[in-house]
Design a protein around this motif. Structure first.
Motif, short mmCIF file in Angstrom:
data_model
loop_
_atom_site.label_atom_id
_atom_site.label_comp_id
_atom_site.label_asym_id
_atom_site.label_seq_id
_atom_site.Cartn_x
_atom_site.Cartn_y
_atom_site.Cartn_z
N PHE A 273 50.49 25.15 32.55
CA PHE A 273 49.27 24.61 33.13
C PHE A 273 49.11 23.15 32.70
O PHE A 273 48.27 22.83 31.86
CB PHE A 273 48.06 25.43 32.68
CG PHE A 273 48.11 26.87 33.10
CD1 PHE A 273 47.42 27.31 34.22
CD2 PHE A 273 48.86 27.80 32.38
CE1 PHE A 273 47.47 28.64 34.63
CE2 PHE A 273 48.92 29.12 32.77
CZ PHE A 273 48.22 29.56 33.90
N PRO B 12 41.60 33.48 38.92
CA PRO B 12 42.84 32.71 38.96
C PRO B 12 44.00 33.58 39.47
O PRO B 12 44.07 34.77 39.15
CB PRO B 12 43.06 32.30 37.50
CG PRO B 12 41.71 32.39 36.87
CD PRO B 12 41.01 33.51 37.56
N THR C 294 48.37 26.62 43.29
CA THR C 294 47.09 25.93 43.19
C THR C 294 46.05 26.80 42.50
O THR C 294 46.30 27.96 42.18
CB THR C 294 46.59 25.53 44.59
OG1 THR C 294 46.41 26.70 45.38
CG2 THR C 294 47.59 24.61 45.27
N ARG C 295 44.88 26.23 42.29
CA ARG C 295 43.85 26.89 41.51
C ARG C 295 43.44 28.25 42.07
O ARG C 295 43.20 29.20 41.33
CB ARG C 295 42.61 25.99 41.43
CG ARG C 295 41.59 26.45 40.41
CD ARG C 295 40.30 25.66 40.48
NE ARG C 295 40.52 24.21 40.48
CZ ARG C 295 39.53 23.30 40.46
NH1 ARG C 295 38.28 23.72 40.42
NH2 ARG C 295 39.79 22.02 40.49
N TRP C 296 43.35 28.34 43.43
CA TRP C 296 42.91 29.61 44.03
C TRP C 296 43.96 30.22 44.95
O TRP C 296 43.79 31.33 45.41
CB TRP C 296 41.59 29.40 44.79
CG TRP C 296 40.48 29.03 43.85
CD1 TRP C 296 40.04 29.72 42.76
CD2 TRP C 296 39.68 27.85 43.91
NE1 TRP C 296 39.02 29.06 42.15
CE2 TRP C 296 38.77 27.89 42.83
CE3 TRP C 296 39.63 26.75 44.77
CZ2 TRP C 296 37.82 26.90 42.60
CZ3 TRP C 296 38.68 25.76 44.54
CH2 TRP C 296 37.80 25.84 43.45
N LYS D 147 43.05 18.06 37.95
CA LYS D 147 41.93 18.06 38.89
C LYS D 147 41.05 16.82 38.81
O LYS D 147 39.95 16.80 39.34
CB LYS D 147 41.08 19.30 38.66
CG LYS D 147 40.56 19.46 37.24
CD LYS D 147 39.88 20.80 37.04
CE LYS D 147 39.39 20.98 35.62
NZ LYS D 147 38.79 22.32 35.39
N THR E 50 42.76 22.89 47.27
CA THR E 50 43.10 21.70 46.51
C THR E 50 43.85 20.72 47.41
O THR E 50 44.48 21.11 48.39
CB THR E 50 43.98 22.04 45.30
OG1 THR E 50 45.25 22.54 45.76
CG2 THR E 50 43.31 23.08 44.41
N GLY F 55 45.56 18.90 41.89
CA GLY F 55 44.75 20.10 41.80
C GLY F 55 43.27 19.88 42.04
O GLY F 55 42.47 20.81 41.91
N ASN G 144 31.83 23.51 38.88
CA ASN G 144 32.34 24.19 37.70
C ASN G 144 31.24 24.44 36.67
O ASN G 144 31.47 24.43 35.47
CB ASN G 144 33.46 23.36 37.06
CG ASN G 144 34.64 23.23 37.99
OD1 ASN G 144 35.13 24.23 38.50
ND2 ASN G 144 35.10 22.02 38.23
N GLN H 255 45.93 23.99 38.09
CA GLN H 255 44.55 24.33 37.75
C GLN H 255 43.86 23.24 36.93
O GLN H 255 42.66 22.97 37.10
CB GLN H 255 44.53 25.65 36.97
CG GLN H 255 43.16 26.12 36.52
CD GLN H 255 43.24 27.47 35.83
OE1 GLN H 255 43.82 28.42 36.36
NE2 GLN H 255 42.67 27.56 34.64
N GLU H 256 44.59 22.60 36.03
CA GLU H 256 44.00 21.58 35.15
C GLU H 256 44.28 20.16 35.63
O GLU H 256 43.81 19.19 35.03
CB GLU H 256 44.52 21.75 33.72
CG GLU H 256 44.24 23.12 33.12
CD GLU H 256 42.76 23.45 33.09
OE1 GLU H 256 41.95 22.52 32.88
OE2 GLU H 256 42.40 24.63 33.30
N SER I 53 51.11 25.69 37.42
CA SER I 53 49.77 25.71 38.02
C SER I 53 49.13 24.33 37.95
O SER I 53 49.22 23.64 36.92
CB SER I 53 48.89 26.72 37.29
OG SER I 53 47.54 26.60 37.71
#
Length: 560
Positions: free
Chosen positions: A42, A11, A67-69, A93, A137, A110, A2, A90-91, A88
């Protein structure tokens, strides 16, 4: 992963003042639509995830976790209409904890596979089996049964190494709660491969092993003894897989086993297909294949595929003896550097320069994936049938060779309700997909016949995160504990808030009539099996015909 210069895929969730949409990493689902929702949340902690599910429960909203992707091809993430809620991860993780003594790691759902691998390595620990792509993920990959290749120990599916899970589930009356599963919990086998239908995964606890080394050698051989050698090969090499190039009548055997940690070598897996790639080169490659498709230049595809396979052999398919490059086999290195790849996640920030090859923001790869598990007792006969079909049209299989051939991996029988029923061989077919859903593919009847032969004649089960719609019609009947999974769904999500029309159709529940969509041209995208010429493209010379080897198949064949 990242860092400042990281440019991962965009996203999948996009919101504006009118609401939100969700898609997948390829920018589109099999029926060409994105999914709409009223809102997206999120959460960055279990408490926030709990509140998100409680909010949806109070409003009786349909909810789906993305998921994130969002790499799943089928419409698993759609929240069931414009009033639905997208959640999501995404956060979510973080690595929550690592217990060096028990060799267990807890991570939020995630957390990316690449980050999990790196974090474990800091403690000299390793996750023994993973898919080959780092950009997944943990919640997404276990929910869809993602795997590597092995019949050893617990096998190649990552969910076999899950020893604990925390799941946020909706309650009747508009609330939510956290359910904790451990290795002795009766329903852990339902939660492992859940398709996101039991609730939102908060945390996953993985059983790791002490860091170890592997030795990898790719050997290219003729295909003539494939039927006889495949089973023995899978039971001999712990991480071995095979890549079949049927048009060239060649097999690449990946001889891949553990070796002592004191054996010299610092190998790296930088698989060519997952590298950052020049966007100009991707555009040229795509344009060339589009021209071959338009002119029905099957021989041109075969020639390109042969050159590509030879080039891959020279550069070791992306395996490196060290960070500098490939010199020779064997590739010896630590598990964390060899088990998965994904350097395109770290491509430069300028999409005009480099990207992941399938990034929908550029003119690059756009493909279908047909993936199925065939019982080890049936795999030899299936391979024989594929060869018979290939011999009737030798150039018809070159299209898959442009996408790294037919990848064959080994998957061990699982106790998970929606895991592998038996020890199996998983076959991955990746092939060209037009941007126009009404444009047929060159020699598409051949892959359609293989697809139907594997799914119906040999009882193959689809990878939950891949495949076209026809692979999922009536699929639950193929699983020994399919009914037990439905009972678990009812137990943890009694009002069906985490299901959608697509998953209902796939599982054969609710009011849905299934996932088949009957319309003009539907067979071109695998939305249906052709029942008549209108399901193909008769105006372009593609008509609905019986299979050549599997006569019960119904395929779209080009006839002058």
């Amino acid at each position: 992963m990242n860092g400042v210069w990281c440019s991962p895929p965009a996203p999948p969730v996009k919101c504006d003042t009118t609401g939100c949409t969700v898609s997948n990493a390829y920018g589109i689902f099999p029926d060409r639509w994105t999914c709409s929702a009223a809102a997206a949340i999120f959460p960055s902690s279990e408490e926030e995830l709990l509140e998100a599910v409680a909010t949806g429960s109070r409003k009786k909203q349909k909810m789906r976790v993305v998921t994130r992707w969002s790499h799943s091809i089928p419409k698993l993430v759609c929240p069931g209409g414009e009033e639905g809620l997208i959640i999501s991860t995404q956060e979510l993780k973080r690595v929550v904890s690592v217990d060096e003594e028990s060799m267990r790691m807890s991570v939020e759902s995630g957390a990316a596979l690449g980050d999990i691998i790196s974090a474990a390595a800091e403690y000299k620990l390793a996750l023994p089996q993973t898919p080959y792509w780092k950009g997944l993920t943990i919640g997404g990959l276990i929910s869809t049964g993602a795997h590597g290749s092995s019949l050893f120990g617990k096998g190649s599916a990552v969910h076999e190494y899950v020893v604990g899970m925390r799941l946020v589930v909706p309650l009747r009356g508009g609330n939510a709660s956290v359910v904790t599963f451990n290795s002795s919990h009766a329903d852990l086998d339902a939660a492992k491969v859940s398709l996101g239908l039991l609730g939102g995964i908060s945390q996953v606890t993985l059983q790791l092993q002490a860091m170890f080394k592997r030795s990898i050698t790719n050997v290219r051989r003729d295909e003539q003894d494939l039927e006889e050698s495949i089973t023995e090969f899978g039971r001999t090499h712990e991480f071995g897989d095979l890549t079949w190039y049927p048009g060239q009548r060649k097999i690449v055997y990946r001889i891949d086993d553990r070796v002592p940690v004191n054996q010299s070598g610092d190998g790296v897996n930088d698989f060519i297909g997952f590298r950052q790639t020049l966007t100009a080169g991707l555009a040229i490659t795509r344009l060339a294949e589009e021209m071959q498709e338009a002119t029905k230049d099957a021989k041109g595809k075969c020639m390109t595929a042969k050159l590509q396979v030879e080039a891959l052999e020279i550069i070791g398919s992306g395996f490196k003896n060290n960070d500098l490059g490939f010199v020779k086999y064997p590739i010896v290195g630590y598990q964390n550097k060899l088990q998965a790849a994904g350097s395109c996640l770290n491509s430069t920030e300028d999409l005009l320069l480099t990207a992941c090859p399938w990034d929908p923001r550029i003119k690059g790869e756009f493909f279908h994936q047909t993936t199925m598990k065939i019982n080890m007792t049936k795999i030899s006969d299936f391979i024989t049938d594929i060869k018979r079909l290939r011999d009737l049209n030798p150039s018809g299989s070159c299209g898959v060779e442009l996408y790294n051939g037919i990848l064959m991996r080994f998957v061990k029988a699982s106790s998970a309700y929606l895991g592998a029923n038996e020890d199996s061989v998983d076959l991955d077919f990746t092939y060209y997909r037009s941007k126009d859903p009404m444009v047929p593919r060159l020699d598409e009847d051949m892959l359609e016949e293989i697809e139907q032969m594997g799914l119906f004649k040999y009882g193959g089960t689809p990878h939950w995160g891949k495949n076209r719609n026809i692979a999922f019609q009536g699929v639950l009947k193929k699983y020994k504990k399919g009914e037990d999974f439905l009972k678990a769904m009812k137990k943890y999500d009694p009002e069906g808030l985490f299901s959608n029309e697509w998953t209902d159709g796939m599982l054969g529940i609710g009011k849905s009539k299934g996932v088949v969509i009957d319309k003009d041209g539907c067979a071109l995208e695998g939305l249906c099996l052709c029942a008549g010429d209108r399901n193909c493209a008769p105006h372009k010379g593609y008509f609905c015909r019986a299979g050549r080897v599997y006569v019960y198949a119904r395929v779209c064949r080009y006839e002058v």
